[in-house]
Design an enzyme around this catalytic site. Structure first.
Site, PDB file in Angstrom:
ATOM      1  N   GLU A  46       0.832  -1.211   0.000  1.00 29.13           N
ATOM      2  CA  GLU A  46       0.000   0.000   0.000  1.00 29.13           C
ATOM      3  C   GLU A  46       0.872   1.269   0.000  1.00 29.13           C
ATOM      4  OE1 GLU A  46      -2.153   0.610   3.658  1.00 29.13           O
ATOM      5  OE2 GLU A  46      -3.731   1.769   2.685  1.00 29.13           O
TER       6      GLU A  46
ATOM      7  N   CYS B 255      -5.633  -2.724   2.394  1.00 34.46           N
ATOM      8  CA  CYS B 255      -5.326  -2.597   3.834  1.00 34.46           C
ATOM      9  C   CYS B 255      -6.526  -2.855   4.757  1.00 34.46           C
ATOM     10  CB  CYS B 255      -4.699  -1.244   4.110  1.00 34.46           C
ATOM     11  SG  CYS B 255      -3.836  -1.212   5.715  1.00 34.46           S
TER      12      CYS B 255
ATOM     13  N   LYS C 113      -9.680   2.277  -2.265  1.00 32.46           N
ATOM     14  CA  LYS C 113      -9.882   1.661  -0.945  1.00 32.46           C
ATOM     15  C   LYS C 113     -11.279   1.945  -0.407  1.00 32.46           C
ATOM     16  CE  LYS C 113      -7.360   1.728   3.513  1.00 32.46           C
ATOM     17  NZ  LYS C 113      -6.044   2.133   4.081  1.00 32.46           N
TER      18      LYS C 113
END
Lengths: 385, 385
Positions: free
Chosen positions: B121, B235, B198
């Site tokens: 990330e 994540c 995300k």
């Protein structure tokens, strides 16, 4: 019933092999805490465990005191066990043999002040669904309200002021004599307060349960007991994150996962799934698995090209408890009956939600919309070429 | 950058401490297979790993041959790394230092025949979101199509015929100069075929990412590449089972989880979540975490009552790959840069679905209905008193 060649416990092996900072690091990374916070149990319980050959372990989950809420300390207990006698005995005798061994373990749980106790899946019978034989096994199905299991457990619920979760094979006489895989919740006054039927039924390996009963029709009930909000995710439901999710959405603080699963199929998944559910949903989970090898009178095949046989494989026990923050207890034995006690503070659920924010960030509206689309027959997946 | 007191690898510790049948049982129960199926790597790759101080490991996942489909063997690679120089250097110099170290690792991936490569990330910058300072860190945000990271990686994609997933801090000039946490997918011809933003943004510990960017608005895209259908769960999205689920519903066969997370917060969750997702959704998951400790020029607080400080804590690496059947590789180092290669057969996804039946038994219609109700303001949870 356990094969003597089975490793008794992976957790024990590690704790006896590693030491010093290595063990500390293992515990921190694997269990989520360097100290297991073992609790002392009474001498009488230790004696009973030794005499009756069951594993006994108790752990604490110390939790921060809040300023505006009192702690809500609860003692949770789970029991794992093998069957009590061979499966060619008369059914009533088989059930009685299980009752006889379970009685001793429940008495220890009561003596240790357990508030909420959960037994393993279909605890009062052998896990005969591998056979695909309807007879005699369907005769183990019993009434939620008045069946022998409920009658047997009520006595202990009253005696020890304990909530007991009793996963049984249910016979529903009102609805066409149907059979269900059901968890009965008995409150501390010995009253049946409700039931939950297994939502997801396996068709894998020897788990031919769909031959006997259908997907549950009781939704995702949470039982608001004297000792907290509890729910039950029965066995194969632990593979389904949405099943876990809905118990959380309905407010569960403790979710039990009474199971019956064997080493060759699922042992590498066991430490992952119920623990992941505790983390994702900020509640406690208690994973319970039966123990030992069960052999049946008539041979059956396993749909794997191998010859007919009479054994189900090794039920590997290994029951454990996970806290909402992901910390967990060691597992009970892989080979012995056992009683695992966890002293927990239900306040840790909300503390974990405030820390991690999974409920705030989970965007349920997005997923409600996505699933509405996904279930349509003309659904077009979001694929970029 | 790594503190010398950190344990290099829990997996290595166990494999060096246990032996014989104990190690076999540990591997069977923990990794889901007794043999790691290590693959040989070229001498030149070994030399490069040694010279450039990165961990290099490669594993195979042998899969049953089918009669009606050819195997679809893919080499997946993931890279974990620390930053390249101190965070008080000019930004362009910081980025170049990362490019310089990553170049060596990508070249090894290319030489080893990796088909799909994923970086960690926000790989081209320090993880500066702990500071809550907008400047200078927002300047790392870059264009998906033409930013320095995309330009840098295109060259390798073409040279090695590799699909590369590049998680960056995105600047969207078309939509108000907004910033996003985005994974860019570059195909084997060096063309950007799409991006994913995300979906779930943390507010926990030092992860003040919601200060910088919003929840993603790109849905759950699956990229149908030359080497299979891939998706990216960035994540904190790994804590959300529904996020994983929708990538599966859209047909993903490999889901990458490029992350940046530290030991004090999440290390005991790390081996659980991405692995659970692989199991629940019958696809491969690749969990990737950055490495080392990042210190920043100005002090910041962590919202935990402790004094201001300049360090983020230890990013513990430990990248690993899980197969749909739950078997997994050991982790890369906790302290060193690393390249992990897994040779997989995508056919194992469907084989696992046919074996376990999670998709058949998951009752999405039930949950679409349940979630529709749960998101209403007047929702009444299913609670039994």
């Amino acid at each position: 019933m356990a094969a003597s060649t089975e490793l008794p416990s992976l957790d024990l092996l590690i704790s006896q092999t590693l030491s010093g900072s290595d063990l500390q690091e293992y515990n921190r990374i694997h269990y989520g805490r360097t100290d297991h916070h073992e609790l002392e149990v009474k001498k009488s319980s230790q004696s009973s465990a030794k005499e009756n050959d069951f594993d006994l372990a108790a752990y604490d989950f110390p939790t921060k005191k809040e300023e505006t809420r009192s702690p809500r300390i609860v003692r949770v207990g789970v029991i794992q066990n093998s069957i009590g006698t061979s499966t060619d005995k008369p059914l009533v005798e088989q059930r009685q043999a299980i009752f006889d061994k379970i009685r001793k373990i429940i008495e220890s749980a009561g003596e240790e002040g357990v508030n909420v106790l959960c037994l393993q899946e279909a605890w009062s019978m052998p896990f005969a669904f591998c056979t695909r034989e309807k007879q005699p096994w369907c005769e183990f199905a019993e009434s939620v309200e008045n069946g022998p299991s409920t009658q047997f457990l009520k006595e202990f619920a009253i005696k020890y002021g304990m909530v007991i979760v009793s996963p049984i094979l249910e016979r529903d006489e009102v609805h066409g004599d149907t059979i269900w895989n059901t968890a009965v919740v008995i409150n501390e006054a010995g009253k049946v307060i409700g039931k939950h039927r297994k939502n997801h039924i396996p068709r894998v390996g020897d788990f031919n349960e769909s031959t006997y009963y259908f997907e549950g029709n009781t939704g995702h009930p949470v039982f608001d007991t004297k000792y907290g909000k509890i729910a039950i995710n029965i066995c194969y439901g632990r593979h389904h994150p949405l099943n876990w999710l809905m118990f959380g959405v309905n407010g569960a603080e403790i979710v039990f996962n009474p199971s019956a699963t064997v080493a060759g199929l699922s042992e590498h998944l066991w430490a992952v799934e119920a623990r992941n559910a505790a983390i994702a949903n900020s509640y406690f989970t208690c994973a319970i698995n039966r123990v030992g090898t069960e052999a049946f009178p008539n041979e059956f095949t396993s749909g794997d090209g191998k010859p007919a046989h009479k054994e189900f494989g090794h039920f590997y026990g290994s029951s454990y408890v996970t806290a909402p923050n992901g910390a967990r207890t060691p597992s009970l034995s892989r080979v012995k009956d056992g009683l695992l006690i966890a002293q927990i503070d239900l306040n840790l659920c909300r503390q974990t939600k405030d820390r991690w924010g999974f409920q705030m960030t989970q965007r349920l509206d997005l997923y409600a919309d996505s699933l509405n689309k996904a279930i349509q027959h003309d659904f077009v997946p979001q694929v970029i070429q």
